[in-house]
Design an enzyme around this catalytic site. Structure first.
Site, PDB file in Angstrom:
ATOM      1  CB  SER A 138      -0.882   0.159   1.501  1.00  0.00           C
ATOM      2  OG  SER A 138      -2.093   0.385   0.555  1.00  0.00           O
TER       3      SER A 138
ATOM      4  CE  LYS B 112      -4.770  -2.239   1.299  1.00  0.00           C
ATOM      5  NZ  LYS B 112      -5.266  -0.567   1.114  1.00  0.00           N
TER       6      LYS B 112
ATOM      7  CG  ASP C  28       5.949   5.380 -11.903  1.00  0.00           C
ATOM      8  OD1 ASP C  28       6.777   3.810 -12.336  1.00  0.00           O
ATOM      9  OD2 ASP C  28       5.074   5.630 -11.483  1.00  0.00           O
TER      10      ASP C  28
END
Length: 435
Positions: free
Chosen positions: A302, A327, A313
């Protein structure tokens, strides 16, 4: 009325954060027109069936059943049937949830969820009875003392794990790679969790460990970075998110923002208008712009995945380890009364490049499995410097040790590899231009 965005997996004591009151208000205070529209499409046949089952239980069950208890059971079942992370929070669970944000709560220190009727360990929390007792991410708990777990709800199992400090409990564990179930005896404790730890691995190389995301994690991280910088110039950083089950969304944003100068960190999408949120870097980075390695594993879930995904990224750090938990959903705390609330999944979150990691996880740039490594005896081989009458170096240079900390390879192989990778990145950096 207040709300909370929640990014943790089901916990022994859930994580809570008051950072999205508008979302909760919209979810719990729908306009009258919306409610009338919903009422016009209610499944009347199913409602008749519900009323029929209710009446049959009232009249035919072997013992009398209280109406309020029966209706609460229906609410609990309705919500638990949605997904593994939505839940009906009764008074004890709701109070525990609010205590958790302070970083202090009672229990064993386990982050858990349901799997095939058993309790699955997502991650043991650092410096807790569970972690010290050897419970590992991925373990299945099949018995609590003499009580089989199968058939219990998650809340019922968690209630059995709670207790007064120093009260013992025996967990019966099934672990992959071990043929038979085995027992681990733990002593319950009042658990205080420091969400951020730090240390210097070697001169110039800092280590930051985030064990979970609490309300104050961003502030703690900034202090830890400052402390590392005070110990000397930093050439590289390791950010350890292994076995971090998640927590508060805003804390994940703040941690990411500490390393990223600009651009998107994470965004969420859901059915409610206010569940569509975007979080951008503030250009207020507190970490030095040095090479970074981010450590993750199957216990990273999470909020941990938000941070790892954002850094990956933005090419801000290399992610090393094994696939994360996967998750990618957001839970909102919707208060019903002063003592009861619903924890409801209201959105999915996405990394800056648009990746949803729900049931997928973050895939590391460099895969390194957890392993036990021992050094081989070199057999006392003779080197040039051992030969009688050998020529001197000629430059006067003394012999110096090279490579990562020798003990680290035996203590934590993944961290050892992260440190070696950091050193390679530092070596390959272009030299600074002289002014």
């Amino acid at each position: 009325m207040f709300g909370a965005l929640l990014l943790s997996v089901f916990l022994a004591v859930p994580v809570f954060a008051d950072d999205s009151s508008e979302l909760a208000d919209d979810a719990s205070e729908l306009g009258s027109e919306d409610m009338l529209a919903e009422a016009a499409t209610l499944p009347l046949e199913e409602l008749r069936l519900f009323a029929e089952v209710f009446e049959r239980i009232k009249t035919a069950y072997v013992e009398p059943v209280d109406d309020a208890e029966l209706l609460e059971d229906a609410i609990r079942g309705m919500i638990s049937g949605l997904d593994p992370h939505s839940a009906y929070l009764e008074p004890d669970a709701y109070q525990d949830l609010q205590e958790y944000t302070s970083g202090e709560f009672g229990g064993l220190g386990l982050e858990v969820g349901l799997q095939d009727g058993f309790i699955r360990v997502i991650a043991p929390i650092d410096d807790t009875p569970a972690q010290r007792g050897g419970v590992k991410a991925g373990d299945l708990i099949v018995k609590l003392d003499d009580t089989p777990v199968q058939g219990l709800s998650l809340n019922e199992a968690v209630a059995l794990m709670r207790g007064k400090p120093n009260e013992p409990i025996v967990l019966t564990i099934v672990r992959e790679g071990i043929e038979k179930p085995f027992e681990i005896k733990l002593l319950r404790d009042r658990i205080k969790v420091a969400s951020v730890k730090h240390r210097v691995l070697e001169s110039g190389y800092g280590y930051l460990r985030v064990s979970q995301f609490q309300v104050n994690t961003g502030t703690e991280l900034a202090k830890a970075i400052g402390s590392l910088q005070n110990s000397g110039p930093l050439r590289g950083l390791v950010l350890d998110l292994r076995n971090n089950p998640g927590g508060v969304l805003q804390a994940a944003v703040e941690v990411s923002d500490a390393f990223i100068d600009e651009g998107l960190i994470v965004y969420t999408e859901g059915r409610l208008a206010n569940s569509e949120l975007r979080f951008n870097a503030s250009a207020a980075t507190v970490a030095p712009k040095v090479p970074m390695v981010v450590l993750i594993n199957a216990g990273s879930a999470s909020a941990s995945e938000i941070v790892a995904g954002a850094l990956q990224d933005h090419k801000r750090g290399l992610v090393l380890g094994t696939d994360s938990f996967g998750k990618g959903s957001v839970q909102t705390i919707l208060p019903l009364t002063a003592e009861r609330a619903v924890k409801l999944t209201t959105a999915r979150y996405f990394t800056p490049s648009g990746r949803s990691i729900q049931a997928q996880g973050i895939v590391p740039d460099i895969r390194v499995e957890e392993a036990e490594v021992r050094n081989l005896d070199n057999g006392g081989r003779v080197k040039e410097s051992d030969l009688s009458g050998h020529l001197e170096n000629g430059t006067g240079a003394a012999r110096t040790a090279t490579g990562a900390n020798a003990k680290l390879v035996e203590q934590d192989f993944q961290l050892f590899e992260a440190l070696n990778l950091l050193k390679a990145l530092v070596i390959l950096q272009p030299p600074l231009k002289q002014g």
